[in-house]
Design a protein around this motif. Structure first.
Motif, PDB file in Angstrom:
ATOM      1  N   ASP A 261       0.843  -1.196   0.000  1.00 50.44           N
ATOM      2  CA  ASP A 261       0.000   0.000   0.000  1.00 50.44           C
ATOM      3  C   ASP A 261       0.876   1.244   0.000  1.00 50.44           C
ATOM      4  N   TRP A 262       0.425   2.289  -0.690  1.00 53.14           N
ATOM      5  CA  TRP A 262       1.057   3.606  -0.575  1.00 53.14           C
ATOM      6  C   TRP A 262      -0.031   4.655  -0.417  1.00 53.14           C
ATOM      7  N   SER A 263       0.120   5.522   0.574  1.00 54.58           N
ATOM      8  CA  SER A 263      -0.829   6.612   0.767  1.00 54.58           C
ATOM      9  C   SER A 263      -0.104   7.831   1.313  1.00 54.58           C
ATOM     10  N   PHE A 264      -0.472   8.977   0.768  1.00 52.73           N
ATOM     11  CA  PHE A 264       0.150  10.234   1.179  1.00 52.73           C
ATOM     12  C   PHE A 264      -0.669  10.962   2.237  1.00 52.73           C
ATOM     13  N   SER A 265      -2.003  10.802   2.212  1.00 48.13           N
ATOM     14  CA  SER A 265      -2.837  11.688   3.026  1.00 48.13           C
ATOM     15  C   SER A 265      -3.775  10.990   4.001  1.00 48.13           C
ATOM     16  N   PHE A 266      -3.877   9.663   3.960  1.00 49.06           N
ATOM     17  CA  PHE A 266      -4.741   8.966   4.918  1.00 49.06           C
ATOM     18  C   PHE A 266      -4.248   7.535   5.102  1.00 49.06           C
TER      19      PHE A 266
ATOM     20  N   LEU B 282      -0.634  -2.410  -4.613  1.00 49.82           N
ATOM     21  CA  LEU B 282      -0.007  -3.326  -5.571  1.00 49.82           C
ATOM     22  C   LEU B 282      -0.088  -4.750  -5.034  1.00 49.82           C
ATOM     23  N   LEU B 283      -0.665  -5.648  -5.839  1.00 49.99           N
ATOM     24  CA  LEU B 283      -0.860  -7.036  -5.431  1.00 49.99           C
ATOM     25  C   LEU B 283       0.041  -7.954  -6.243  1.00 49.99           C
ATOM     26  N   ASP B 284       0.789  -8.809  -5.550  1.00 51.45           N
ATOM     27  CA  ASP B 284       1.622  -9.825  -6.189  1.00 51.45           C
ATOM     28  C   ASP B 284       1.003 -11.197  -5.943  1.00 51.45           C
ATOM     29  N   PHE B 285       1.031 -12.050  -6.982  1.00 48.72           N
ATOM     30  CA  PHE B 285       0.391 -13.356  -6.912  1.00 48.72           C
ATOM     31  C   PHE B 285       1.413 -14.469  -7.139  1.00 48.72           C
ATOM     32  N   PRO B 286       1.149 -15.652  -6.603  1.00 45.77           N
ATOM     33  CA  PRO B 286       2.088 -16.759  -6.807  1.00 45.77           C
ATOM     34  C   PRO B 286       2.063 -17.326  -8.217  1.00 45.77           C
ATOM     35  N   ASP B 287       0.939 -17.157  -8.942  1.00 43.46           N
ATOM     36  CA  ASP B 287       0.808 -17.831 -10.238  1.00 43.46           C
ATOM     37  C   ASP B 287       0.247 -16.932 -11.329  1.00 43.46           C
TER      38      ASP B 287
ATOM     39  N   VAL C 133       1.672  -1.777 -14.861  1.00 45.11           N
ATOM     40  CA  VAL C 133       2.065  -1.933 -13.456  1.00 45.11           C
ATOM     41  C   VAL C 133       3.543  -1.619 -13.242  1.00 45.11           C
ATOM     42  N   ARG C 134       4.336  -1.685 -14.302  1.00 40.36           N
ATOM     43  CA  ARG C 134       5.796  -1.636 -14.151  1.00 40.36           C
ATOM     44  C   ARG C 134       6.274  -0.367 -13.442  1.00 40.36           C
ATOM     45  N   SER C 135       5.713   0.781 -13.787  1.00 35.97           N
ATOM     46  CA  SER C 135       6.181   2.027 -13.171  1.00 35.97           C
ATOM     47  C   SER C 135       5.875   2.057 -11.675  1.00 35.97           C
ATOM     48  N   TYR C 136       4.788   1.391 -11.268  1.00 39.48           N
ATOM     49  CA  TYR C 136       4.451   1.352  -9.846  1.00 39.48           C
ATOM     50  C   TYR C 136       5.368   0.391  -9.088  1.00 39.48           C
ATOM     51  N   ASP C 137       5.807  -0.655  -9.760  1.00 39.29           N
ATOM     52  CA  ASP C 137       6.787  -1.542  -9.146  1.00 39.29           C
ATOM     53  C   ASP C 137       8.088  -0.775  -8.897  1.00 39.29           C
ATOM     54  N   ASN C 138       8.440   0.108  -9.837  1.00 35.95           N
ATOM     55  CA  ASN C 138       9.619   0.958  -9.644  1.00 35.95           C
ATOM     56  C   ASN C 138       9.415   1.921  -8.480  1.00 35.95           C
ATOM     57  N   MET C 139       8.190   2.449  -8.346  1.00 34.75           N
ATOM     58  CA  MET C 139       7.907   3.349  -7.226  1.00 34.75           C
ATOM     59  C   MET C 139       7.989   2.614  -5.895  1.00 34.75           C
ATOM     60  N   ARG C 140       7.586   1.350  -5.890  1.00 34.96           N
ATOM     61  CA  ARG C 140       7.704   0.557  -4.664  1.00 34.96           C
ATOM     62  C   ARG C 140       9.167   0.441  -4.243  1.00 34.96           C
ATOM     63  N   SER C 141      10.042   0.195  -5.207  1.00 32.72           N
ATOM     64  CA  SER C 141      11.470   0.124  -4.891  1.00 32.72           C
ATOM     65  C   SER C 141      11.980   1.469  -4.377  1.00 32.72           C
TER      66      SER C 141
END
Length: 276
Positions: free
Chosen positions: A116-121, A219-224, A245-253
């Motif tokens: 999860d990412w949240s700036f204001s709540f 962002l949800l990651d799945f096993p399969d 989704v790729r740009s958000y995976d970069n933001m997670r890093s």
């Protein structure tokens, strides 16, 4: 296609990926030829293979018959499609709760990890009842709607002990007194307890890049299956797939490198709570 159109759920992604693999490995049909043989449009089959459209067990049977899949293998996949339909509370939506919430809940129940990412709540998976009610009321929700939406949110939170969960929160999110100061104090205590139980609660301080200010996301990651992103908007949400989704995976890093550790975050939250 048969049956009433429903929102896609997690099982549709798994089944779609299996159907795509069968087409590529056990037939010589490309996407266009397969769609024509089944009697669907190319766009429909593409959306099914990518989990973006709900598919019934009857539709699965028709696809497998077209592909000439052996009976034993066919029956196993058809049964998987049939039994997956009533997999959880989201198959019986609560009044006043948007269908997207049920779709999100089905994804969460099948996920290996959630970020999860949240700036204001505080994100919904970590909210307390009074804080959530205050937030929803400020958005204009009526009392009955607040009750139903909280019930759905509480059901969603039941997945937390079973997954790898991390919430990245900007320090601004810890200071918004939705529901009043007492509700915020209770919410901060809940965050400390969640962190103590092993859930990832990590605080980001100071200035952040502009793209992290645009909207909260999950962002949800799945096993399969490939990851899915849920973007929360005003009164609705959207789901992103594949390359989106790729740009958000970069933001997670990026957030992982910016955020305080869990222990440092827990200490900071506790200090903020004591100052209220």
């Amino acid at each position: 296609m048969s049956g009433q159109r429903k929102n896609p759920q997690a099982r549709d992604r798994t089944i779609g990926a299996q159907l795509k693999a069968l087409r590529q490995e056990q037939t010589t049909l490309n996407l266009e030829a397969a769609a024509r043989a089944i009697g669907w449009s190319t766009a429909t089959l593409s959306r099914i293979e990518n989990g973006k459209r709900h598919i019934t067990s009857e539709d699965v049977a028709m696809v497998l018959t077209t592909y000439g899949v052996p009976m034993a293998q066919r029956e196993e996949l058809i049964e998987s499609a049939r039994t997956g339909v009533q997999a959880g509370w989201w198959s019986r939506p609560l009044p006043g709760v948007l269908p997207d919430v049920g779709t999100l809940a089905s994804y969460e129940a099948s996920a290996r990890a959630i970020t999860d990412w949240s700036f204001s709540f505080i994100p919904g998976l970590l909210q307390t009842e009074r804080y959530a009610a205050g937030l929803m009321s400020e958005d204009g929700a009526e009392p009955l709607e607040v009750t139903m939406r909280w019930r759905a949110r509480l059901q969603r939170q039941r997945v937390l002990p079973t997954i790898d969960y991390t919430a990245f929160l900007h320090e601004s999110a810890l200071q918004q007194p939705f529901g009043g100061v007492d509700a915020l104090r209770e919410q901060l205590s809940h965050l400390v307890q969640a962190s103590t139980r092993g859930l990832g609660v990590r605080i980001v301080r100071g200035r952040v890049p502009h793209r992290l200010l645009l909207h909260p996301w999950l962002l949800l990651d799945f096993p399969d299956a490939p990851p899915v992103l849920n973007v929360e908007l005003n009164g609705s949400s959207v789901f992103l797939h594949d390359d989106e989704v790729r740009s958000y995976d970069n933001m997670r890093s990026m957030l992982d490198g910016m955020a305080l550790s869990s222990a440092e975050s827990r200490s900071m939250i506790g200090q903020l709570r004591e100052r209220l």
